[in-house]
Design an enzyme around this catalytic site. Structure first.
Site, short mmCIF file in Angstrom:
data_model
loop_
_atom_site.label_atom_id
_atom_site.label_comp_id
_atom_site.label_asym_id
_atom_site.label_seq_id
_atom_site.Cartn_x
_atom_site.Cartn_y
_atom_site.Cartn_z
CG HIS A 45 10.46 -16.34 -2.58
ND1 HIS A 45 11.40 -15.75 -1.73
CD2 HIS A 45 10.90 -16.21 -3.87
CE1 HIS A 45 12.40 -15.15 -2.84
NE2 HIS A 45 12.04 -15.63 -3.80
CD GLU B 171 9.72 -15.70 1.57
OE1 GLU B 171 9.97 -17.01 1.34
OE2 GLU B 171 10.31 -15.04 0.57
CD GLU C 242 -4.70 -1.03 0.94
OE1 GLU C 242 -4.78 -2.16 0.93
OE2 GLU C 242 -3.88 0.18 1.15
CG LEU D 222 -2.29 7.07 8.26
CD1 LEU D 222 -3.61 8.00 7.93
CD2 LEU D 222 -1.90 7.54 9.62
N GLY D 223 -1.71 2.54 7.84
CA GLY D 223 -2.00 1.01 7.89
C GLY D 223 -3.28 0.61 7.31
CE LYS D 224 -4.27 3.98 2.01
NZ LYS D 224 -4.19 3.99 0.65
CG ASP E 105 -0.75 -2.88 1.46
OD1 ASP E 105 -0.38 -3.15 2.58
OD2 ASP E 105 -0.78 -1.86 1.07
CD GLU F 193 21.53 -12.60 -9.85
OE1 GLU F 193 21.19 -13.60 -9.29
OE2 GLU F 193 20.68 -11.61 -9.65
CB CYS G 130 15.27 -17.40 -3.69
SG CYS G 130 15.10 -17.28 -5.57
CG LEU G 131 21.22 -14.41 -3.88
CD1 LEU G 131 21.44 -14.72 -5.34
CD2 LEU G 131 21.26 -13.13 -3.54
CE LYS H 100 -13.87 20.20 16.65
NZ LYS H 100 -12.71 20.75 17.45
#
Ligand code: GLN
Length: 547
Positions: free
Chosen positions: A519, A521, A139, A15-17, A71, A404, A380-381, A222
């Site tokens: 990484h 990113e 969370e 739900l996007g918690k 997350d 590898e 990386c790779l 309600k």
């Protein structure tokens, strides 16, 4: 002493918690508070490092070398607060700590039980660093009612009881399904999920309800009545065009105000939302668009490359363009020519990955980018494959490959241009590994420094010659091949401070071709895009103008 906000979910997952938690963190920061976000996951893996990206999505790595849930990436992207090892825990980790203590004799004479031993371990985890921030947001993964989650729910119940009144609140995320035939939003699943929470001694102060449209006053009342929350504390979570609109959308719905009310913080400090207004403006009003191909293995599940997709969005925002990402399955190029698949893109990105499958395709993608002068970012790779491509097709090492893949296949087929690293330096320490080590947590993980070559493209992009980036890999490019490759024009423009480990390579005679062993990113934020992604998208924008 921090105030605690526990975030739970009900009805269904996804739900996007995590996003709601991250957006709430950002809103509290906008009101001048300091925050830290944590994730408590009920699964039994000790950490997600050994889970398949197909199943669990990307593994997010922290500076201090923890392999965590994706997350935590959302948390960092929304708050800019660098996550730590102690911001993510699973049942597996909790039980493993408890069992370790039992063997050590810490509980000598006692019978070890879920209550109090496991719940105490969870509470100790929640408490770490509680004096450092104004708000700690925790969370709980999964949904209420899951068997695995029970110890966590019980721990937060006890925790909230032990703290002085008013120091903990509970925010519960649910779904209001819309029934087309009757044209109604249904509150019953939410009522049931709150009932489930109450049966284990927890009562939400705030209800965040995912719904397709605004919640009419009647349904709001309600929900308030049946779930025992104030009507103002029923918050609608509507679908958004971009996740980065979430802070403004939740603010508009009154989420941060409801949280401050729950803690009786009055008057509430006024929020400064300029950061998020700027972000929203850049997303809503792009002045062009670019197309980037991500040539990877885990293309069926977008979450497998979550941070890369986000970092590209950030790079687009910095350049005021919309970045359209297309996922290309690297295995296609095992048998087919990449040209028809790649020629329409403004840039090519080859992400990280593990195992041999798809690697020949990634090598072909790197070759295509080099030969056709298309901007290329290898992560990386993706860097290792670019080096192998250079070694095979430019420097003449016809059998160049990575150890590898030989490890996997149990035979020696390749000249190991990329080899298994067994020993390296981390700060003042030497780390050693062997081929038979456990799979979990044994890679070169977390933040390491790199020194960039003066005058190189990356030094220009970063605006400095000393950087720190996060790593997650076992294999390294062998510097034995450096001179030969540099003679061919592949510059080793970033190295570990001891000069042993190649961190960055770039083709000097190419408009934009960079491979990085780390990484980048993971450190990009919408309000502070990573320099490599910012410049990669700028280069893609140049390409798109050329065509
Ligand atoms: N499989 C490679 C290694 O272990 C690359 C890892 C990655 O891309 N994160 O070195």
């Amino acid at each position: 002493m921090a105030r605690f906000i526990f975030i739970t979910g009900g009805v269904v997952s996804s739900l996007g918690k995590g996003l709601a938690s991250a957006a709430l963190g950002a809103l509290l920061q906008a009101r001048g508070f300091s925050v830290r976000l944590r994730k408590l996951d009920p699964y039994l893996n000790v950490d997600p490092g050994t889970m398949s990206p197909f199943e669990h999505g990307e593994v997010f790595v922290t500076d201090d070398g923890a392999e965590t849930d994706l997350d935590l990436g959302h948390y960092e992207r929304f708050t800019g607060v660098a996550a730590r090892k102690t911001d993510s825990v699973s049942s597996g980790r909790i039980y493993s700590n408890v069992l370790e203590k039992e063997r050590r004799g810490d509980y000598l004479g006692k019978t070890i039980q879920v209550i109090p031993h496991v719940t105490n371990e969870i509470k100790d985890f929640i408490r770490i660093g509680e004096d450092e921030v104004d708000f700690m947001l925790c969370e709980i993964g999964g949904t209420v009612g899951d068997i695995e989650g029970l110890p966590f729910f019980e721990a937060i119940r006890q925790f909230s009881q032990e703290k002085p009144r008013g120091q903990c609140t509970l925010m519960h995320l649910t779904l209001l399904p819309f029934i087309k035939a009757s044209g109604e939003l249904k509150t019953k699943p939410t009522q049931h999920s709150v009932k489930e929470l109450r049966s284990i001694g927890l009562a939400p102060d705030i209800l965040v309800c995912r719904s397709e449209g605004p919640i009419p006053q009647k349904e709001r009342e309600k929900l308030a009545l049946f779930c025992n929350v104030r009507p103002e504390a029923v918050i609608a979570a509507l679908d958004l065009k971009s996740i980065y609109e979430a802070p403004l959308a939740y603010h508009g719905e009154g989420l941060d105000q409801a949280v401050l009310d729950a803690f009786q913080i009055s008057p509430a400090p006024r929020p400064d939302l300029t950061r998020w207004e700027d972000v929203a403006d850049r997303i809503e009003n792009p002045e062009g668009d670019v197309k980037v191909a991500i040539v990877g293995k885990y293309t069926q599940l977008e979450d497998a490359y979550k941070s890369i997709a986000e970092a590209l969005t950030h790079g687009g925002m910095a350049n005021r363009v919309k970045v359209t990402v297309e996922w290309v399955d690297a295995e296609i190029f095992d048998t087919e020519d990449p040209a028809p698949y790649l020629e329409d893109f403004d840039a090519i990105l080859v992400p990280g990955g593990f195992g041999e499958r798809g690697t020949e395709g990634k090598i072909k993608a790197a070759q295509f980018a080099r030969e056709h002068k298309v901007p290329y970012l290898g992560i990386c790779l993706g860097m290792q494959m670019a080096v192998i491509e250079a070694a095979r097709n430019v420097a003449g090492f016809k059998t160049a490959g990575s150890e590898e893949f030989d490890h996997e296949a149990g035979k020696k087929r390749f000249e190991p241009v990329v080899y298994h690293l067994k020993e390296w330096v981390q700060g003042n320490y030497k780390v050693t590994r062997s081929a038979s080590d456990d799979k979990g947590g044994t890679m070169r993980l977390g933040a390491y420094d790199a020194v960039l070559k003066e005058g190189s493209r990356v030094a220009e992009v970063y605006g400095t010659t000393r950087i720190e980036e996060r790593h997650r890999h076992r294999y390294e490019v062998d510097i034995k091949y450096r001179d030969k490759l540099e003679d061919c024009g592949l510059c080793f423009s970033g190295m570990s401070p001891d000069g042993r480990l190649p961190e960055i390579v770039e083709w000097s005679d190419h408009p934009w071709f960079i491979g990085v062993q780390f990484h980048p990113e993971l450190k990009s934020k919408p309000f502070d895009p990573h320099p490599l992604f910012k410049d990669f998208v700028r280069a893609a924008k140049e390409t798109s103008r050329l065509v």
